[in-house]
Structures are given as structure tokens and as C-alpha cells.
Scaffold this motif. Structure first.
Motif, PDB file in Angstrom:
ATOM      1  N   GLN A 115       0.823  -1.222   0.000  1.00  0.00           N
ATOM      2  CA  GLN A 115       0.000   0.000   0.000  1.00  0.00           C
ATOM      3  C   GLN A 115       0.855   1.270   0.000  1.00  0.00           C
ATOM      4  N   PHE A 116       2.173   1.109   0.169  1.00  0.00           N
ATOM      5  CA  PHE A 116       3.029   2.294   0.352  1.00  0.00           C
ATOM      6  C   PHE A 116       3.567   2.807  -0.994  1.00  0.00           C
ATOM      7  N   ALA A 117       3.260   4.092  -1.300  1.00  0.00           N
ATOM      8  CA  ALA A 117       3.717   4.673  -2.570  1.00  0.00           C
ATOM      9  C   ALA A 117       5.085   5.305  -2.366  1.00  0.00           C
ATOM     10  N   ALA A 118       6.135   4.633  -2.800  1.00  0.00           N
ATOM     11  CA  ALA A 118       7.511   5.128  -2.587  1.00  0.00           C
ATOM     12  C   ALA A 118       7.886   6.188  -3.612  1.00  0.00           C
ATOM     13  N   VAL A 119       7.363   6.070  -4.845  1.00  0.00           N
ATOM     14  CA  VAL A 119       7.604   7.061  -5.910  1.00  0.00           C
ATOM     15  C   VAL A 119       6.240   7.376  -6.514  1.00  0.00           C
ATOM     16  N   GLN A 120       5.900   8.690  -6.545  1.00  0.00           N
ATOM     17  CA  GLN A 120       4.508   9.054  -6.803  1.00  0.00           C
ATOM     18  C   GLN A 120       4.322   9.890  -8.060  1.00  0.00           C
ATOM     19  N   GLY A 121       4.810   9.402  -9.175  1.00  0.00           N
ATOM     20  CA  GLY A 121       4.537  10.094 -10.437  1.00  0.00           C
ATOM     21  C   GLY A 121       5.613  11.073 -10.836  1.00  0.00           C
ATOM     22  N   SER A 122       6.840  10.600 -11.006  1.00  0.00           N
ATOM     23  CA  SER A 122       7.952  11.493 -11.378  1.00  0.00           C
ATOM     24  C   SER A 122       8.014  11.670 -12.891  1.00  0.00           C
ATOM     25  N   ASN A 123       8.332  12.887 -13.302  1.00  0.00           N
ATOM     26  CA  ASN A 123       8.544  13.208 -14.711  1.00  0.00           C
ATOM     27  C   ASN A 123       9.799  14.044 -14.814  1.00  0.00           C
ATOM     28  N   PHE A 124      10.804  13.568 -15.529  1.00  0.00           N
ATOM     29  CA  PHE A 124      11.946  14.430 -15.825  1.00  0.00           C
ATOM     30  C   PHE A 124      12.765  13.853 -16.962  1.00  0.00           C
TER      31      PHE A 124
END
Ligand code: ATP
Length: 365
Positions: A15-24
């Protein structure tokens, strides 16, 4: 060499979101740092780029090729870990050449590549030495050599200098940057140490709780932080925040700060009255008798050319960086004057910076 792009990258562990939608996008040949506190998702992002972790969502592109589901070994990327496990029974040349031996390269070609790599690292004289007899710095160089010898498209480094003492880390920072300038390989460097990121990287992504808070040049991030988190994480001592409640109008050049008014960079947006924070870096404060914010000197820390003077005010304890020659007496009442064109404003509820003439190209990740 390669351009690296991540799109809407997410990683959850249960259930743990470690990375939440990175854009680069990391430009070909760039030195890119991912900076943030422990647990913010830096290593997880790096492991996804390397192919050691599968994203829950999103894409990873290497030179515009989608490699999201490609195995790590097929990506042609070198991952340099914090702990450099060299093979103790092999000498330096054998350690560096080992990845090529595993690929089945001819001995003469391996010799050639090892020589070239050792020359770049300036360790040719150590090639026949046993690794157990090497200094810490030379061990790091051999480990780097072993990563470089394959001529990968990119280097991913996870706190490679974390185990070193401060003085040696500083030396290795300049060596790594110098090496990067000579070989020009795209480098992604993970660290929680702002000085490492600021001193080496072309661009920095500041991460917090799985999100990229800001991406920019080191100076942009320092001068125009996109959020209170970035302003607080970068800089030592960090930016001071003085809370106030007010509405803001585009074009304003002053704010109503409690019962006084303070000049700020021209405001570029309208805001209904809400909790705000005035952000001021310690070096943009000086003592002035007629200043609007007043307080009592709590302490002074001598740092050679400057001193950090802390002042207790009605708005909290404020740190000012003053020349060490400035006379300061503990307990003295002083006025604090701010360099108006360098002030930042934040919306406290969202933590985000308010647009002003000082915002420039600061960009939210
Ligand atoms: P550090 O410098 O401490 O390694 P970091 O920014 O690199 O910090 P990550 O290692 O990416 O952080 O971890 C981000 C979060 O994800 C942490 O809360 C960590 O506990 C969690 N996490 C990482 N890997 C796993 C895993 N395999 N299973 C469960 N949780 C994980």
C-alpha cells in the motif's frame, strides 16, 4: 552516451507509494543529482532506471527507446553502489577488466581498455597492485574503473561517497566532476547531501516523500525554491520563515506584515487572504536600527569570515549570516533589515512558492 527520460513513474510496495509520479528528462552527457532526505524515493527511482526494480506505472526511456520492461543487463547502464566490493584475490588491472572478461572479450582488447580506463582515472601506476593494499580513494577509483571499462551509456551512482569522511568526500567530489567533464557520460547521482549535489550537478531534482518538488540548476534551487520544503532542505542554515496572514495582489511591491509593511519582489499573482510565510535567507539579513522586525540576540556562531547570529523575535528565532567583524552582543536588542529583492513568499497551506518577480524559471517537478 544517452538521454534518460522518466514519465509518470510510480512505484508502490504493497500500500506504500515510494515514488509518486515522477517526470523528468536527463540530457545526454548531463550530471544530474537526485537529492532528498532518507526514504524520499531516490534509490527506488534509480533502481527503476537501472532495471533492478519494475515500476508500478509509468515509462523509462533511454535515447527515446522505451526500456521500461527491459532487463538490467540489456540496458547498458553502469550502477555504482555505495560499498565497493572489489575482488581481493585479483590485482587492480584484473578487477577493472573483469566485466570485459565476463563478456568474453579477447585478452589483448581487455588490456587496451584497462590501460585507457586507468589513464582516465590516473591510476596506471597501480595496475599490478593488490586491491587490499589500496587507500580508500584508490579503491573508489578502481571501482569506478570497473564501471567505466564497459563504456556504458550512463552511470547511476547511489551515495557512492557516503562512507567517506568529510575531507576525503570533498576531494572525491571534485575528482568525480572532473572525470565527468573528461568522459562526458550521462550521470545520475543520488545523495542526501546538499553540498555534494550543489557542487557537482548540472541540474538537481529535489525529492520529498516520493515526489519531485523541484528540478533546476543548483543556483535556481537555492535562489528560487519552489516550495518551503526545498527552501528548508537547501542552505545551511536554511531559509528563515516568518508567518503572516494577508491577501496578495499581482503588481504589489509590499506586503502587510502584521502591523507594518515590508518591501518584496513584485508579486505576480492574486491570492485571497490566507496563511503566508515570508522566506529570507540568512545572508540577506543585516542589522539596522529602524528595521520593522526586532528582537534580541540569542547567540553567535563564529565561522571564520562570517558568523551566524540567531535573534529571537515575535516571529520566531531568525538566523542571520553577518560578517565576522560585525560587533554582536548576546542579549542586545536589534532590528533586522531584509534584502527585499531576494525575499520569497509561500502559501503555508500548500507549502508552494508564490510567483514574484524573483521567481524566474523555478519549476515545480
Ligand atoms: P535512503 O537514502 O535512506 O536509501 P531513499 O530516498 O533512497 O532513502 P528509498 O530507498 O527509495 O529511499 O525508499 C523509499 C521508501 O520506500 C522508503 O520508505 C523505503 O522503506 C521503502 N522501500 C524501498 N524498498 C522497499 C521494498 N523493497 N519493500 C518495501 N518498502 C521499500
Amino acid at each position: 552516451m544517452a538521454q534518460i527520460r522518466v514519465e509518470s513513474l510510480r512505484k508502490s510496495f504493497d500500500q506504500f507509494a515510494a515514488v509518486q509520479g515522477s517526470n523528468f528528462t536527463i540530457d545526454d552527457g548531463a550530471f544530474f543529482a537526485m537529492l532528498g532526505p532518507s526514504g524520499c524515493g531516490k534509490t527506488t527511482t534509480l533502481r527503476m532506471i537501472a532495471g533492478l526494480e519494475l515500476p508500478t506505472e509509468g515509462k523509462i526511456l533511454l535515447d527515446n527507446e522505451d526500456v521500461t520492461f527491459q532487463r538490467a543487463s540489456a540496458r547498458d547502464i553502469a550502477f555504482v553502489f555505495q560499498l565497493f566490493a572489489l575482488y581481493p584475490h585479483m590485482n587492480v588491472a584484473e578487477n577493472i577488466g573483469f566485466p570485459l572478461k565476463c563478456q568474453g572479450m579477447a585478452r589483448r582488447d581487455i588490456y587496451q581498455r584497462v590501460q585507457e580506463t586507468a589513464k582516465l582515472l590516473r591510476i596506471e601506476h597501480l595496475l599490478s597492485n593488490k586491491t587490499s593494499k589500496l587507500s580508500g580513494g584508490d579503491r573508489q577509483r578502481v571501482a569506478l574503473g570497473r564501471a567505466m571499462v564497459r563504456r556504458p551509456k550512463a552511470f547511476l551512482m547511489d551515495e557512492p561517497l557516503g562512507a567517506l569522511d568529510a575531507e576525503f568526500r570533498h576531494l572525491m567530489c571534485s575528482e568525480l566532476r572532473d572525470l565527468h567533464d573528461r568522459i562526458g557520460a550521462t550521470t545520475v547521482y543520488v545523495t542526501h547531501d546538499q553540498l555534494e549535489a550543489m557542487s557537482m550537478a548540472d541540474r538537481i531534482a529535489v525529492m520529498n516523500e516520493g515526489r519531485v518538488e523541484q528540478i533546476g540548476l543548483p543556483q535556481e534551487i537555492y535562489d528560487r525554491p519552489a516550495s518551503m520544503f526545498v527552501a528548508d532542505f537547501i542552505g545551511s542554515p536554511p531559509m528563515n520563515f516568518l508567518r503572516f496572514e494577508a491577501g496578495l495582489r499581482s503588481g504589489d511591491r509590499t506586503i502587510s506584515f502584521h502591523d507594518t509593511s515590508i518591501a518584496v519582489p513584485e508579486i505576480r499573482e492574486d491570492r485571497a487572504s490566507a496563511g503566508m510565510a515570508l522566506g529570507v535567507r540568512p545572508e540577506h539579513i543585516r542589522f539596522a536600527d529602524a528595521a520593522p522586525v526586532r528582537g534580541e540576540v540569542f547567540g553567535a556562531e563564529y565561522l571564520g569570515t562570517t558568523q551566524i547570529v540567531t535573534v529571537d523575535t515575535a516571529h520566531g528565532r531568525i538566523a542571520a549570516r553577518l560578517p565576522s567583524s560585525a560587533p554582536v552582543r548576546i542579549g542586545e536588542r536589534v532590528g533586522l533589515e531584509f534584502r527585499s529583492e531576494r525575499l520569497a513568499l509561500f502559501d503555508v497551506a500548500s507549502g508552494l512558492a508564490i510567483r514574484t518577480a524573483n521567481e524566474g524559471s523555478a519549476n515545480h517537478g
